[in-house]
Write an enzyme that holds these catalytic residues in place. Structure first.
Site, PDB file in Angstrom:
ATOM      1  N   HIS A   4       0.799  -1.228   0.000  1.00  0.00           N
ATOM      2  CA  HIS A   4       0.000   0.000   0.000  1.00  0.00           C
ATOM      3  C   HIS A   4       0.832   1.279   0.000  1.00  0.00           C
ATOM      4  O   HIS A   4       0.530   2.211  -0.723  1.00  0.00           O
ATOM      5  CB  HIS A   4      -0.937   0.051   1.216  1.00  0.00           C
ATOM      6  CG  HIS A   4      -1.937  -1.041   1.242  1.00  0.00           C
ATOM      7  ND1 HIS A   4      -1.678  -2.267   1.824  1.00  0.00           N
ATOM      8  CD2 HIS A   4      -3.202  -1.107   0.745  1.00  0.00           C
ATOM      9  CE1 HIS A   4      -2.747  -3.038   1.686  1.00  0.00           C
ATOM     10  NE2 HIS A   4      -3.679  -2.374   1.031  1.00  0.00           N
ATOM     11  N   GLU A  83       3.335  -1.852   7.307  1.00  0.00           N
ATOM     12  CA  GLU A  83       4.252  -1.837   6.163  1.00  0.00           C
ATOM     13  C   GLU A  83       5.526  -1.052   6.483  1.00  0.00           C
ATOM     14  O   GLU A  83       6.615  -1.399   6.010  1.00  0.00           O
ATOM     15  CB  GLU A  83       3.514  -1.308   4.925  1.00  0.00           C
ATOM     16  CG  GLU A  83       2.397  -2.282   4.526  1.00  0.00           C
ATOM     17  CD  GLU A  83       1.683  -1.936   3.227  1.00  0.00           C
ATOM     18  OE1 GLU A  83       2.002  -0.899   2.610  1.00  0.00           O
ATOM     19  OE2 GLU A  83       0.788  -2.723   2.830  1.00  0.00           O
ATOM     20  N   ARG A 175     -21.710  12.778  18.741  1.00  0.00           N
ATOM     21  CA  ARG A 175     -22.125  13.995  18.024  1.00  0.00           C
ATOM     22  C   ARG A 175     -23.571  13.827  17.551  1.00  0.00           C
ATOM     23  O   ARG A 175     -23.885  12.863  16.857  1.00  0.00           O
ATOM     24  CB  ARG A 175     -21.214  14.252  16.824  1.00  0.00           C
ATOM     25  CG  ARG A 175     -19.877  14.828  17.205  1.00  0.00           C
ATOM     26  CD  ARG A 175     -19.100  15.285  15.973  1.00  0.00           C
ATOM     27  NE  ARG A 175     -18.044  16.195  16.337  1.00  0.00           N
ATOM     28  CZ  ARG A 175     -16.799  15.809  16.652  1.00  0.00           C
ATOM     29  NH1 ARG A 175     -16.479  14.545  16.633  1.00  0.00           N
ATOM     30  NH2 ARG A 175     -15.907  16.712  16.991  1.00  0.00           N
ATOM     31  N   ARG A 230     -15.346  19.830  23.103  1.00  0.00           N
ATOM     32  CA  ARG A 230     -16.605  19.120  22.914  1.00  0.00           C
ATOM     33  C   ARG A 230     -17.614  19.390  24.023  1.00  0.00           C
ATOM     34  O   ARG A 230     -18.781  19.043  23.900  1.00  0.00           O
ATOM     35  CB  ARG A 230     -16.328  17.616  22.779  1.00  0.00           C
ATOM     36  CG  ARG A 230     -15.634  17.230  21.473  1.00  0.00           C
ATOM     37  CD  ARG A 230     -16.502  17.578  20.275  1.00  0.00           C
ATOM     38  NE  ARG A 230     -17.872  17.222  20.509  1.00  0.00           N
ATOM     39  CZ  ARG A 230     -18.340  15.963  20.523  1.00  0.00           C
ATOM     40  NH1 ARG A 230     -17.540  14.971  20.242  1.00  0.00           N
ATOM     41  NH2 ARG A 230     -19.609  15.715  20.778  1.00  0.00           N
TER      42      ARG A 230
END
Ligand code: URA
Length: 298
Positions: A4, A83, A175, A230
């Site tokens: 990837h 990776e 949320r 938040r």
């Protein structure tokens, strides 16, 4: 070549910064350049990019450092880390953004994660949920030392503590201003529970980074800039994002420089098969094949 990320062992450093956003890779490279780092030419445009994974490589004196974007969330982060480990990375620091869930952690502040609540799915493919997602102690020290210096005399501060890492930005982080407003009942009051349990913030990658670090035997840590409180609102404040991102980048880069310096003075051998990796670790075929080459070339 890992499937990837598409970079070869020759093209990456063993020290890696992990932003989520591919667009942040060049910003970090620019910052490193400003600190005396030199860009290494990899790929046609000085970077290699495949899907959400963009890689740039720099040199600090004689040490190669890479910046590799992970994309959003644990799944793609686990691919990038897996990776990177295959081609020799031993130290990885996540640099990201976050939402605070404590009143004393304000928008603009920086959080250094000491451990993370594993609400993600990816890390559970590596280790049972009882397994702790904790930062490597030396990385933690390097980041705290960096944050202490970088925040001195500024109008923001840094905090060290526990992060909650979710797979979803909306439901998992309570949320309600989402498409339907629906949050499953079992998740509805989790923000209050994590707040009560002294968790500092919500984000989406750190538990994967820290769990995989411990499982693979790499040193990992995480720094996040607070772009929203938040307890006050749901959506991040666009106007602060750039400044906050820069603060997190500065702390991560200075922290990485600390580590490189400390590693040199202590002359620790961080090659992949030393004490940072349990001796019984089953290394992949790829690693066995490339280990000698990597050690010779980097
Ligand atoms: N990233 C998150 O996952 N949540 C936030 O609130 C901000 C950034």
């Amino acid at each position: 070549m890992p499937f990837h990320i598409g970079v070869s062992p020759k093209q990456i450093g063993k020290y890696v910064l992990l932003p989520g956003d591919p667009g942040r890779v060049e910003k970090i490279a620019e910052y490193i350049k400003g600190c005396g780092g030199k860009l290494e030419k990899i790929g046609r445009d000085n970077w290699i990019s495949n899907r959400e994974f963009t890689t740039m490589t720099m040199k600090f004196n004689d040490t190669r450092v890479s910046i590799v974007s992970t994309g959003i969330g644990g799944s793609s982060t686990s691919i990038a880390m897996e990776e990177l480990m295959q081609i020799g990375a031993h130290t990885m620091i996540r640099v990201g953004s976050t939402g605070s869930i404590q009143s004393y952690v304000q928008t603009g502040d920086v959080i250094i994660t000491s451990g993370s609540v594993r609400l993600d799915g990816a890390s559970k493919d590596l280790a049972p949920v009882e397994y702790p997602a904790v930062a490597h102690p030396i990385v933690l020290m390097a980041l705290i030392d960096a944050a202490e210096k970088v925040s001195k005399g500024k109008d923001w501060t840094y905090h060290v503590g526990i992060t909650a890492s979710c797979d979803t930005f909306y439901q998992g982080q309570c949320r309600t201003d989402s498409f339907t407003g629906y949050i499953p009942k079992r998740l509805q009051s989790t923000i209050d529970e994590w707040n009560r349990l002294n968790v500092l913030n919500y984000e989406m990658e750190t538990s994967t980074v820290l769990t995989l670090g411990n499982v693979f035997g790499a040193r990992t840590g995480a720094v996040e800039g607070v772009i929203v409180s938040r307890l006050e609102k749901e959506m991040p404040e666009g106007a602060v994002i750039k400044d906050v991102e820069e603060r997190a980048i500065e702390v991560a880069v200075v922290g990485l420089k600390n580590l490189i310096r400390w590693d040199k003075t202590k002359k620790i051998d961080l090659s992949i098969d030393n004490r940072y990796v349990p001796k019984n670790l089953e290394c992949g075929k790829f690693l066995k094949k490339y280990k000698k080459k990597v050690e010779k070339k980097i």
